[in-house]
Design a protein around this motif. Structure first.
Motif, PDB file in Angstrom:
ATOM      1  N   GLU A  56       1.140  -1.048   0.381  1.00 31.66           N
ATOM      2  CA  GLU A  56       0.009  -0.083  -0.163  1.00 31.66           C
ATOM      3  C   GLU A  56       0.886   1.125   0.848  1.00 31.66           C
ATOM      4  O   GLU A  56       0.355   1.982  -0.533  1.00 31.66           O
ATOM      5  CB  GLU A  56      -0.730  -0.563   0.996  1.00 31.66           C
ATOM      6  CG  GLU A  56      -1.629   1.537   1.208  1.00 31.66           C
ATOM      7  CD  GLU A  56      -2.768   1.120   0.018  1.00 31.66           C
ATOM      8  OE1 GLU A  56      -3.433   2.298   0.038  1.00 31.66           O
ATOM      9  OE2 GLU A  56      -3.236   0.002  -0.288  1.00 31.66           O
ATOM     10  N   LEU A  57       1.671   1.334   0.974  1.00 28.00           N
ATOM     11  CA  LEU A  57       2.780   2.331   0.547  1.00 28.00           C
ATOM     12  C   LEU A  57       3.352   2.598  -0.705  1.00 28.00           C
ATOM     13  O   LEU A  57       2.931   3.981  -0.896  1.00 28.00           O
ATOM     14  CB  LEU A  57       4.547   2.199   2.428  1.00 28.00           C
ATOM     15  CG  LEU A  57       5.009   3.459   1.917  1.00 28.00           C
ATOM     16  CD1 LEU A  57       4.470   4.876   2.629  1.00 28.00           C
ATOM     17  CD2 LEU A  57       6.141   2.613   2.923  1.00 28.00           C
ATOM     18  N   ARG A  59       2.421   1.804  -3.378  1.00 33.51           N
ATOM     19  CA  ARG A  59       1.327   2.033  -4.265  1.00 33.51           C
ATOM     20  C   ARG A  59       0.919   4.649  -4.001  1.00 33.51           C
ATOM     21  O   ARG A  59       0.284   4.571  -5.261  1.00 33.51           O
ATOM     22  CB  ARG A  59      -0.017   1.328  -4.236  1.00 33.51           C
ATOM     23  CG  ARG A  59      -0.072   0.332  -5.003  1.00 33.51           C
ATOM     24  CD  ARG A  59      -1.876  -0.380  -5.071  1.00 33.51           C
ATOM     25  NE  ARG A  59      -2.158  -0.609  -4.028  1.00 33.51           N
ATOM     26  CZ  ARG A  59      -2.170  -1.813  -3.548  1.00 33.51           C
ATOM     27  NH1 ARG A  59      -1.971  -2.766  -3.163  1.00 33.51           N
ATOM     28  NH2 ARG A  59      -3.234  -1.343  -2.133  1.00 33.51           N
ATOM     29  N   THR A  60       0.518   4.427  -2.876  1.00 33.90           N
ATOM     30  CA  THR A  60       0.215   5.542  -2.360  1.00 33.90           C
ATOM     31  C   THR A  60       1.712   6.782  -2.892  1.00 33.90           C
ATOM     32  O   THR A  60       0.781   7.555  -3.007  1.00 33.90           O
ATOM     33  CB  THR A  60       0.610   5.940  -1.064  1.00 33.90           C
ATOM     34  OG1 THR A  60      -1.152   4.934  -0.664  1.00 33.90           O
ATOM     35  CG2 THR A  60       0.156   6.981  -0.857  1.00 33.90           C
ATOM     36  N   ARG A  64       1.089   9.407  -6.168  1.00 33.52           N
ATOM     37  CA  ARG A  64       2.206  10.812  -4.999  1.00 33.52           C
ATOM     38  C   ARG A  64       3.162  11.214  -6.782  1.00 33.52           C
ATOM     39  O   ARG A  64       2.882  13.063  -7.095  1.00 33.52           O
ATOM     40  CB  ARG A  64       1.878  10.827  -3.894  1.00 33.52           C
ATOM     41  CG  ARG A  64       2.230  12.599  -3.437  1.00 33.52           C
ATOM     42  CD  ARG A  64       3.547  12.322  -2.330  1.00 33.52           C
ATOM     43  NE  ARG A  64       2.417  11.696  -1.370  1.00 33.52           N
ATOM     44  CZ  ARG A  64       2.461  10.390  -0.061  1.00 33.52           C
ATOM     45  NH1 ARG A  64       3.554  10.339  -0.582  1.00 33.52           N
ATOM     46  NH2 ARG A  64       1.901  10.248   0.700  1.00 33.52           N
TER      47      ARG A  64
END
Length: 269
Positions: A56-57, A59-60, A64
């Motif tokens: 998830e990190l 992907r975020t 961004r």
């Protein structure tokens, strides 16, 4: 034979130094590390690719980073189009020369000097806060502003060149046929200038996508792909994972180039 001898050195350098390093990068993404010593183990595994795609990190951070690169590209285009139009079609030769010098002079300054100048400017106690009573501080906004400033000349120069190539008689003919200034810009000038905007956007998008120094200096706690990759490579000493993460910006740039090519703009640059 003479042409072949002339082309062999640069082509050899391209294949060995550039394409060769990319090949090693892609291969090393499938390696792993020893959990005890941290040494690279040349065992083929897809764990790094799976982690990059599912974490998830990551992907975020990817979303961004791509969003910042697109926003910087749009801001550079918005600033470059009116300035390029003025420089090419309105300004006198003396003012045009002065503006060209003003646009290109920052390219001679050190990247770090410019980035740290923005750090001072955007400081909560810096000149911007003194003058306006407000400063965005360090974070995502500061990163976008700094990157826009850093890469703006790479957009202005091709846009200015594109406006300069637009024949004046086409603009005069459009006016003679009753078109308004906005209609002339939209239907006559814009299609001719778009290749220059596309060329400049390739620079601003790719440079923003891979930047990791500016976000380190003015980004505060903001993370982008560049400094995440740097952290995995230097701090975490995980070269295979850093290589796997590096595939993301590489793929994004390739997709962006393909998108620009589908518009037909690159063939006219």
């Amino acid at each position: 034979m003479s042409l072949a001898l002339l082309l062999v050195p640069p082509l050899a350098w391209l294949v060995v130094a550039y394409l060769g390093s990319l090949a090693v990068l892609l291969v090393s993404a499938f390696w792993t590390t020893n959990s005890f010593t941290g040494a690279v183990v040349h065992t083929v595994t897809g764990d790094n690719i799976v982690r990059v795609l599912t974490d998830e990190l990551f992907r975020t951070v990817t979303l961004r980073t791509v969003g910042v690169a697109l926003l910087v590209t749009v801001l550079c285009a918005v600033l470059a189009v009116p300035l390029g139009l003025y420089m090419a079609k309105v300004a006198s030769p003396r003012i045009r020369l002065a503006l060209v010098v003003a646009v290109t002079t920052p390219l001679w300054a050190s990247y770090l000097v410019k980035a740290y100048a923005w750090r001072v400017l955007l400081s909560p106690e810096g000149p911007l806060s003194w003058a306006t009573g407000y400063s965005p501080g360090y974070g995502l906004v500061a990163t976008v502003l700094t990157l826009t400033y850093l890469w703006l000349p790479y957009m202005i120069i091709p846009v200015f060149a594109a406006f300069e190539r637009v024949p004046n008689h086409l603009i005069d003919a459009s006016s003679d046929l009753g078109a308004s200034d906005l209609s002339t810009l939209r239907m006559v000038v814009a299609p001719l200038v778009f290749p220059g905007i596309a060329a400049g956007s390739i620079f601003t998008f790719s440079l923003s996508l891979g930047d990791y120094i500016a976000v380190t200096i003015v980004g505060g706690k903001t993370q982008m792909l560049g400094n995440v990759i740097y952290g995995q490579l230097v701090t975490a000493n995980n070269q295979p994972l850093a290589a796997a993460l590096s595939i993301i910006p590489l793929g994004a740039v390739v997709l962006y180039l393909l998108a620009m090519r589908r518009t037909g703009a690159l063939e006219n640059v």
